[in-house]
Every structure is written in C-alpha cells, then in structure tokens.
Write a protein that holds these residues in place. Structure first.
Motif, PDB file in Angstrom:
ATOM      1  N   ARG A 116      -4.506  -4.247   8.455  1.00 34.89           N
ATOM      2  CA  ARG A 116      -3.455  -4.483   7.465  1.00 34.89           C
ATOM      3  C   ARG A 116      -2.480  -3.313   7.489  1.00 34.89           C
ATOM      4  NH1 ARG A 116      -4.407  -8.876   7.703  1.00 34.89           N
ATOM      5  NH2 ARG A 116      -5.229 -10.363   6.160  1.00 34.89           N
ATOM      6  N   ARG A 117      -1.249  -3.625   7.118  1.00 32.11           N
ATOM      7  CA  ARG A 117      -0.248  -2.569   6.953  1.00 32.11           C
ATOM      8  C   ARG A 117      -0.277  -2.099   5.498  1.00 32.11           C
ATOM      9  NH1 ARG A 117       2.641  -1.985  11.350  1.00 32.11           N
ATOM     10  NH2 ARG A 117       2.801  -3.716  12.834  1.00 32.11           N
ATOM     11  N   ARG A 118       0.146  -0.886   5.292  1.00 34.55           N
ATOM     12  CA  ARG A 118       0.180  -0.350   3.938  1.00 34.55           C
ATOM     13  C   ARG A 118       0.936  -1.289   3.004  1.00 34.55           C
ATOM     14  NH1 ARG A 118       2.709   5.428   4.570  1.00 34.55           N
ATOM     15  NH2 ARG A 118       3.671   4.342   6.318  1.00 34.55           N
ATOM     16  N   GLY A 119       0.364  -1.513   1.835  1.00 38.66           N
ATOM     17  CA  GLY A 119       0.990  -2.378   0.850  1.00 38.66           C
ATOM     18  C   GLY A 119       0.526  -3.822   0.897  1.00 38.66           C
ATOM     19  N   GLN A 120      -0.153  -4.227   1.970  1.00 34.86           N
ATOM     20  CA  GLN A 120      -0.640  -5.603   2.044  1.00 34.86           C
ATOM     21  C   GLN A 120      -1.958  -5.733   1.282  1.00 34.86           C
ATOM     22  OE1 GLN A 120      -0.677  -6.226   6.392  1.00 34.86           O
ATOM     23  NE2 GLN A 120       1.131  -7.543   6.121  1.00 34.86           N
ATOM     24  N   GLU A 121      -2.440  -6.966   1.218  1.00 36.35           N
ATOM     25  CA  GLU A 121      -3.716  -7.235   0.558  1.00 36.35           C
ATOM     26  C   GLU A 121      -4.794  -7.480   1.611  1.00 36.35           C
ATOM     27  OE1 GLU A 121      -4.084  -9.944  -2.995  1.00 36.35           O
ATOM     28  OE2 GLU A 121      -5.216 -11.167  -1.542  1.00 36.35           O
ATOM     29  N   GLN A 135      -5.925  -4.756  -3.163  1.00 39.30           N
ATOM     30  CA  GLN A 135      -4.487  -4.978  -3.224  1.00 39.30           C
ATOM     31  C   GLN A 135      -3.742  -3.717  -2.804  1.00 39.30           C
ATOM     32  OE1 GLN A 135      -4.725  -6.353  -7.477  1.00 39.30           O
ATOM     33  NE2 GLN A 135      -3.437  -8.022  -6.719  1.00 39.30           N
ATOM     34  N   GLN A 136      -2.568  -3.916  -2.236  1.00 40.89           N
ATOM     35  CA  GLN A 136      -1.678  -2.802  -1.874  1.00 40.89           C
ATOM     36  C   GLN A 136      -2.444  -1.704  -1.135  1.00 40.89           C
ATOM     37  OE1 GLN A 136      -0.198  -1.964  -5.839  1.00 40.89           O
ATOM     38  NE2 GLN A 136       1.625  -3.211  -5.460  1.00 40.89           N
TER      39      GLN A 136
END
Lengths: 112, 112
Positions: B13-18, B80-81
C-alpha cells in the motif's frame, strides 16, 4: 505486567552440537509457558509447552522444564540438525484463552 | 482440516491508503487473536476477539486501527491511512475454549 526475556541471538552451532536457549519470565499467578518456532516465510508453530511448575514439555528432541523458583523455561536439545535452523520464541499466557506475551526471538543457524 | 488461513499473504500500500487483512480461523474455533511482528522483533499482541465481540484490545493503537470478527465470515484487521511504520508482518491465531493458539502464515504489509 507480564514479560519474557530471551537469550539474544543469533546463535550459530555445528550439526550435532548441544543447544540451550535461555528464557526467563515475569508474571503474576501461574502462567503457561511455550516455545514456538518460526521457519523462514512462515507463521509460528507450537514446539512445546508446560502449564505448571516442574512440568517438562518435549517435542522433536527439544525439551524445556518449567522452573518456578528461577522463573525460567530454557529450551534444550542434545544434538541439533541443519533442519532446526529457524527463529525460536519463548512465550507465556495467563489462565485460559489469554494473549501470548513473546520474547524477542532467537535466530538459530546450524551449519553442517 | 484446514489450518488458520490469512489473506493476502503480501500486501503493498502507499501512504494514506487503507489496508484490510483477513483471517479465517480453524474450523470450530471461535477465538481470534491478532499479533504484529516488526522487522527483527518478537510478536506483539494487538487484539483478541470472539464472535461479534472484542474481548481485549489493549495492544491496538488508538487511532487508524480496528478489528472485527462478524458472526459470518473471516476476522478483519483494518488499518486506515497507513504510514511507513505500519510495515510489518501481521499474524492471526485462533483457538477453541481453553485450547492452544494456532497461527496462520501471516500477511506481510509493505507501505511505500
């Protein structure tokens, strides 16, 4: 709270050597004690356990004795094999289905 | 008799994704535990659930993390995030009343 202090690694031994991995604990009451093994890329597998003082857990040539007087649960094996190379975790839990508290793990490498 | 199943095995995941991690306990088990393993560290307890109930969430970060174990379907750990510090291996374990915990193979989360 509960805590587990485990011998730091890594530990490298020759095949057929004697193994000891030290583990001591701090807990209230009478915890159950466990050794888990983790092979590369896998989850943890229960290796052995002991649920009361002076109990000895054993499996696959590994042994550990629940010592209440020294609050210890040291893991031993008389003759290690290359296939024993893994990370070993000492852990404890309180009565019933309670969370496990783990030590930091000891990486064991056995060389032929 | 299938063991504890976790999916996905690897998640990027990229930063900020869930991030959503799923755990299907062993057949007949109604207790689920989530643990996190940071690189080169032992496992840390996060949360303990029974069907539709959170029993102990003392190891869960207060923000961004949540867990559920619905009446039907797998247990879900939701982050989250995500931030880089969430990169870790997340292990699920299941048990029956009074029995040992059986671990799944883990989900390795990488946050870019």
């Amino acid at each position: 709270g509960n805590s587990v202090t485990q011998m730091e690694g890594p530990v490298t031994l020759s095949e057929e050597a004697f193994l000891t991995i030290n583990c001591t604990y701090t807990a209230t009451g009478y915890p159950s004690l466990f050794w888990y093994v983790q092979y590369p890329g896998e989850g943890l597998q229960l290796l052995l356990k002991a649920t009361k003082a002076d109990d000895k857990g054993s499996n696959k040539g590994f042994e550990a004795t629940y010592r209440k007087e020294t609050t210890s649960f040291h893991l031993e094996k008389g003759s290690v094999q290359v296939s024993d190379s893994a990370v070993y975790f000492c852990a404890l839990s309180g009565f019933g289905n309670e969370k496990l508290t783990f030590g930091t793990g000891t990486r064991l490498t056995i060389i032929p | 008799n299938a063991g504890v199943m976790q999916n996905p095995r690897h998640l990027v995941r990229r930063r900020g994704q869930e991030a959503r991690l799923r755990c299907s306990p062993m057949k007949g088990h109604s207790h689920v535990y989530w643990y996190r393993q940071l690189p080169e560290e032992g496992l840390k307890f996060m949360v303990y659930l029974q069907k539709e109930n959170i029993i102990d969430e003392s190891g869960m970060p207060k923000e961004r993390f949540s867990a559920e174990f619905p009446k039907e379907g797998p247990s879900i750990l939701r982050i989250q995030q995500v931030v880089r510090g969430d990169s870790a291996a997340y292990f699920c374990a299941s048990s029956d009343q009074g029995s040992e915990q059986f671990f799944g193979p883990g989900t390795r989360l990488t946050v870019l």
